[in-house]
Design a protein around this motif. Structure first.
Motif, mmCIF file in Angstrom:
data_model
loop_
_atom_site.group_PDB
_atom_site.id
_atom_site.type_symbol
_atom_site.label_atom_id
_atom_site.label_comp_id
_atom_site.label_asym_id
_atom_site.label_seq_id
_atom_site.Cartn_x
_atom_site.Cartn_y
_atom_site.Cartn_z
ATOM 1 N N PHE A 178 0.845 -1.204 0.000
ATOM 2 C CA PHE A 178 0.000 0.000 0.000
ATOM 3 C C PHE A 178 0.880 1.254 0.000
ATOM 4 O O PHE A 178 0.629 2.201 -0.746
ATOM 5 N N ASN B 120 0.973 9.177 -6.017
ATOM 6 C CA ASN B 120 1.447 10.562 -6.080
ATOM 7 C C ASN B 120 2.017 10.889 -7.452
ATOM 8 O O ASN B 120 1.867 12.010 -7.942
ATOM 9 N N SER C 223 1.547 11.353 6.898
ATOM 10 C CA SER C 223 2.597 11.492 5.878
ATOM 11 C C SER C 223 2.875 10.227 5.078
ATOM 12 O O SER C 223 3.450 10.287 4.012
ATOM 13 N N GLY C 224 2.465 9.054 5.618
ATOM 14 C CA GLY C 224 2.935 7.803 5.006
ATOM 15 C C GLY C 224 4.457 7.764 5.090
ATOM 16 O O GLY C 224 5.053 8.298 6.034
ATOM 17 N N ASP D 71 -1.110 10.332 16.294
ATOM 18 C CA ASP D 71 -2.473 9.968 15.910
ATOM 19 C C ASP D 71 -3.219 11.273 15.689
ATOM 20 O O ASP D 71 -3.326 12.086 16.611
ATOM 21 N N PHE D 72 -3.678 11.498 14.447
ATOM 22 C CA PHE D 72 -4.315 12.805 14.193
ATOM 23 C C PHE D 72 -5.719 12.914 14.789
ATOM 24 O O PHE D 72 -6.371 13.938 14.649
ATOM 25 N N CYS E 23 -5.009 13.396 3.361
ATOM 26 C CA CYS E 23 -5.690 12.173 3.814
ATOM 27 C C CYS E 23 -7.087 12.433 4.350
ATOM 28 O O CYS E 23 -7.734 11.493 4.843
ATOM 29 N N TRP F 100 -11.715 9.816 5.317
ATOM 30 C CA TRP F 100 -12.568 9.814 6.508
ATOM 31 C C TRP F 100 -13.931 10.429 6.215
ATOM 32 O O TRP F 100 -14.033 11.407 5.470
HETATM 33 C C1 LIG Z 1 -3.892 8.155 1.792
HETATM 34 S S1 LIG Z 1 -2.561 7.776 2.813
HETATM 35 C C2 LIG Z 1 -1.532 9.160 2.426
HETATM 36 C C3 LIG Z 1 -0.112 8.918 2.722
HETATM 37 C C4 LIG Z 1 0.832 10.041 2.333
HETATM 38 N N1 LIG Z 1 0.363 11.357 2.715
HETATM 39 C C5 LIG Z 1 1.183 9.975 0.870
HETATM 40 O O1 LIG Z 1 0.826 10.863 0.109
HETATM 41 O O2 LIG Z 1 1.833 8.996 0.479
HETATM 42 C C6 LIG Z 1 -3.208 8.198 4.436
HETATM 43 C C7 LIG Z 1 -2.202 8.088 5.559
HETATM 44 O O3 LIG Z 1 -2.887 8.394 6.805
HETATM 45 C C8 LIG Z 1 -2.316 7.565 7.826
HETATM 46 N N2 LIG Z 1 -3.220 7.461 8.987
HETATM 47 C C9 LIG Z 1 -4.350 6.733 9.104
HETATM 48 N N3 LIG Z 1 -4.886 6.899 10.321
HETATM 49 C C10 LIG Z 1 -4.073 7.759 11.004
HETATM 50 C C11 LIG Z 1 -4.119 8.328 12.301
HETATM 51 N N4 LIG Z 1 -5.093 8.049 13.156
HETATM 52 N N5 LIG Z 1 -3.144 9.191 12.655
HETATM 53 C C12 LIG Z 1 -2.126 9.492 11.788
HETATM 54 N N6 LIG Z 1 -2.033 8.971 10.526
HETATM 55 C C13 LIG Z 1 -3.000 8.118 10.142
HETATM 56 C C14 LIG Z 1 -2.126 6.237 7.111
HETATM 57 O O4 LIG Z 1 -1.208 5.418 7.809
HETATM 58 C C15 LIG Z 1 -1.632 6.685 5.730
HETATM 59 O O5 LIG Z 1 -0.220 6.750 5.677
#
Ligand SMILES: C[S@@+](CC[C@H](N)C(=O)[O-])C[C@H]1O[C@@H](n2cnc3c(N)ncnc32)[C@H](O)[C@@H]1O
Length: 444
Positions: free
Chosen positions: A223, A231, A256-257, A309-310, A326, A330
Motif C-alpha cells: 500500500f 502521487n 505522511s505515510g 495519531d491525528f 488524507c 474519513w
Molecule cells: C492516503 S494515505 C496518504 C499517505 C501520504 N500522505 C502519501 O501521500 O503517500 C493516508 C495516511 O494516513 C495515515 N493514517 C491513518 N490513520 C491515522 C491516524 N489516526 N493518525 C495518523 N495517521 C494516520 C495512514 O497510515 C496513511 O499513511
C-alpha cells in the motif's frame, strides 16, 4: 440551443486546441512527441511539473470522449463502457510479470518463448496481450511477437505505478457486487461506519481497512509503495513548483505515510524543516525509506519522523504550513476532528494546505458568492462543466473512498464547510490540472 453539428465542430476545435497545448509541452521539454512504441523515457516523463500538460489532457480527454459518445450509436458506447476485460488481462500480466520478462528484449519475444518465462499457455497469453496492445499497452511487433512499449513499462515490478495498478486490480473487483449488496441492505446502506464499507464486507473482515492492513503487513508495505505510485499519477509534485514555498520554514506533513510528498519537498527546498506524523507502522517504514533514499535529511535534522495519531492533539505546534492529503479517507465526523486537531496545533500565521481531488458538479448553474479566485474553473461549453472524462479519476477516487472507507472526495463547498466548523477559512485555490490545492487560514 446550439445544433448537434455545431457542437461537434466546437468539440473538434477544442481537440485541436488541447492537442497543440500538449505538443507545446513536449516542445518545451526539448524532444519530439515520443512514439507509443518507444521504450526510451522522454524528458517530460521525469518532470515533476506537469500541471500545464495535465490541463491540456483534461480538455483533450473530455472533448474526445464526448465527441465519440455524441456520434456513436448509444448501444455501441454503453457496451464499450460495461464489457470491460481490462481487469482480468491486466491482473494476469502484472502477476506473471510480463513487462519484466520482456525488458531485455527490445525487438520483442515470440509468445512461444515468452510463455516459458511467465508460465502461461502461449495461445492464451497471445490473446490476453492482444487485448492490452489494442489499448496501446504492449505492441505486437510481428505475428505473435510482443514487446514492451511506453505504457507497458509502467507495469514493470520496479515501477511503483504497477503497485498502484495492482492494488486497484486486487481490491476493486472484490466489490463489483458488494457495492450494490451494501447499498441495498440495511443497516449497511445508510451506515457511515468504516467497518461497513463495501470492501470490508467483501473481505468479510471485522475491522476497517487500516486494521486489515495491520493484520496483513505485506499488504501494508505494498500500500505504501502504491501511494508513491498514486502521487506520481496524480501529479502531486506539481505543488512543489506551482505553490510559493519561499516563506515556508517549517512544515508538518499530517498522515505522511513514508513521505512521498515530504521527500521531494525536502530535496527541492532543503531550508524547510519537516515533521512527518503518522501511525507507528508507517513511521517505521518511513525510517527505512529515508535511511535508504535520503539519510542526510535525517542526520542534518531537516526531517523528523513522529509517531502520532491525528485524532489526538497534534504535538507539532505552530508550523508555517500543515499539509494533508488524507482527509478524503474519513467520513465527515472524523474529518472534522482531524481538522480541529490541526487547527489547534496551528499558530496565528500558520496555513493548512489540503491537497486532493475536488469534486466538481456537472451543471453550469452553480451560484456562489465566493470571489473567482476561490472557485474552480468550469470547462468550456459544450463540454460537461467538470471536463467529463477529463476528470473521471476524481470521481473514480470518490467511489474508491466510498468502497474502501465509507469516506469521500468532496466538493469545494463541502471541504470549506467542514473546515469552517474547525474555525478555518478558505483563502486560496490552486488548480493543478488533476488535483487542487486548497489553502486555509485560521478564522480571525
Ligand atoms: C492516503 S494515505 C496518504 C499517505 C501520504 N500522505 C502519501 O501521500 O503517500 C493516508 C495516511 O494516513 C495515515 N493514517 C491513518 N490513520 C491515522 C491516524 N489516526 N493518525 C495518523 N495517521 C494516520 C495512514 O497510515 C496513511 O499513511
Amino acid at each position: 440551443m446550439t445544433s448537434g453539428k455545431a457542437q461537434v465542430e466546437t468539440l473538434l476545435a477544442l481537440i485541436n486546441q488541447a492537442t497543440h497545448q500538449a505538443v507545446a509541452e513536449y516542445d518545451k521539454a526539448g524532444a519530439d512527441v515520443p512514439s507509443l512504441d518507444s521504450v526510451e523515457p522522454h524528458p517530460l516523463d521525469g518532470s515533476n511539473d506537469t500541471s500545464t500538460l495535465k490541463k491540456a489532457i483534461r480538455l483533450l480527454e473530455g472533448a474526445c470522449e464526448q465527441l465519440c459518445a455524441t456520434l456513436a450509436p448509444p448501444h455501441h458506447t454503453i457496451i464499450n463502457r460495461t464489457q470491460n476485460c481490462d481487469w482480468p488481462c491486466f491482473t494476469t500480466v502484472i502477476e506473471a510479470r510480463v513487462a519484466d520478462a520482456l525488458a531485455g528484449h527490445p525487438a520483442g519475444l515470440h509468445v512461444a518463448e515468452l510463455s516459458k518465462v511467465v508460465n502461461i499457455e502461449p495461445k492464451k497469453l497471445a490473446r490476453i496481450l492482444r487485448v492490452l496492445a489494442t489499448k496501446h499497452c504492449f505492441t505486437e511487433v510481428d505475428r505473435d511477437v510482443f514487446a514492451n512499449n511506453r505504457l507497458s513499462l509502467m507495469l514493470h515490478s520496479a515501477n511503483p505505478v504497477s503497485d498502484l495498478a495492482s492494488m486497484q486490480l486486487t481490491l476493486l473487483p472484490k466489490v463489483t457486487t458488494a457495492l450494490w449488496d451494501t447499498l441495498s441492505q440495511e443497516p449497511h446502506a445508510t451506515s457511515n461506519e468504516r467497518t461497513d464499507a463495501p470492501l470490508m464486507r467483501a473481505l468479510q473482515y471485522d475491522g476497517d481497512f487500516f486494521d486489515w492492513m495491520k493484520a496483513h503487513p505485506e499488504k501494508g508495505s505494498s500500500f505504501q509503495r502504491a501511494m508513491v505510485g498514486m502521487n506520481i499519477v496524480m501529479g502531486s509534485n506539481d505543488v512543489l513548483y506551482q505553490y510559493n514555498w519561499d516563506n515556508c520554514k517549517t512544515l508538518c506533513d499530517v498522515g505522511s505515510g513514508v513521505g512521498s510528498f515530504s521527500m521531494p519537498l525536502s530535496r527541492l527546498y532543503p531550508h524547510i524543516h519537516i515533521s512527518m506524523i503518522d501511525l507507528p507502522g508507517p513511521i517505521g517504514q518511513a525510517k527505512q525509506f529515508w535511511t535508504r533514499e535520503y539519510p542526510e535529511a535525517i542526520v542534518e535534522g531537516r526531517v523528523k519522523l513522529v509517531e502520532g495519531d491525528f485524532f489526538k492533539p497534534i504535538t507539532v505546534k505552530d508550523q508555517d504550513i500543515y499539509y494533508g492529503n488524507c482527509v478524503h479517507n474519513w467520513a465527515d465526523g472524523d474529518a472534522r476532528l482531524i481538522l480541529k486537531n490541526i487547527r489547534e496545533a496551528m499558530g496565528k500565521n500558520s496555513r493548512l494546505l489540503i491537497h486532493d481531488y475536488v469534486i466538481q458538479h456537472l451543471n453550469r448553474t452553480q451560484v456562489t458568492d465566493a470571489p473567482t479566485s476561490l472557485q474552480l474553473d468550469a470547462a468550456p461549453a459544450p463540454l460537461l462543466a467538470n471536463f467529463g472524462m477529463g476528470s473521471v479519476r476524481a470521481h473514480y477516487q470518490d467511489i474508491t473512498m466510498l468502497i474502501t472507507y465509507n469516506a469521500r472526495e468532496r466538493s469545494l463547498n463541502e471541504v470549506s464547510d467542514l473546515a469552517a466548523n474547525g474555525d478555518l477559512v478558505l483563502d486560496g485555490v490552486l488548480d493543478l490540472g488533476e488535483t487542487t490545492l486548497l489553502q486555509f487560514r485560521a478564522a480571525q
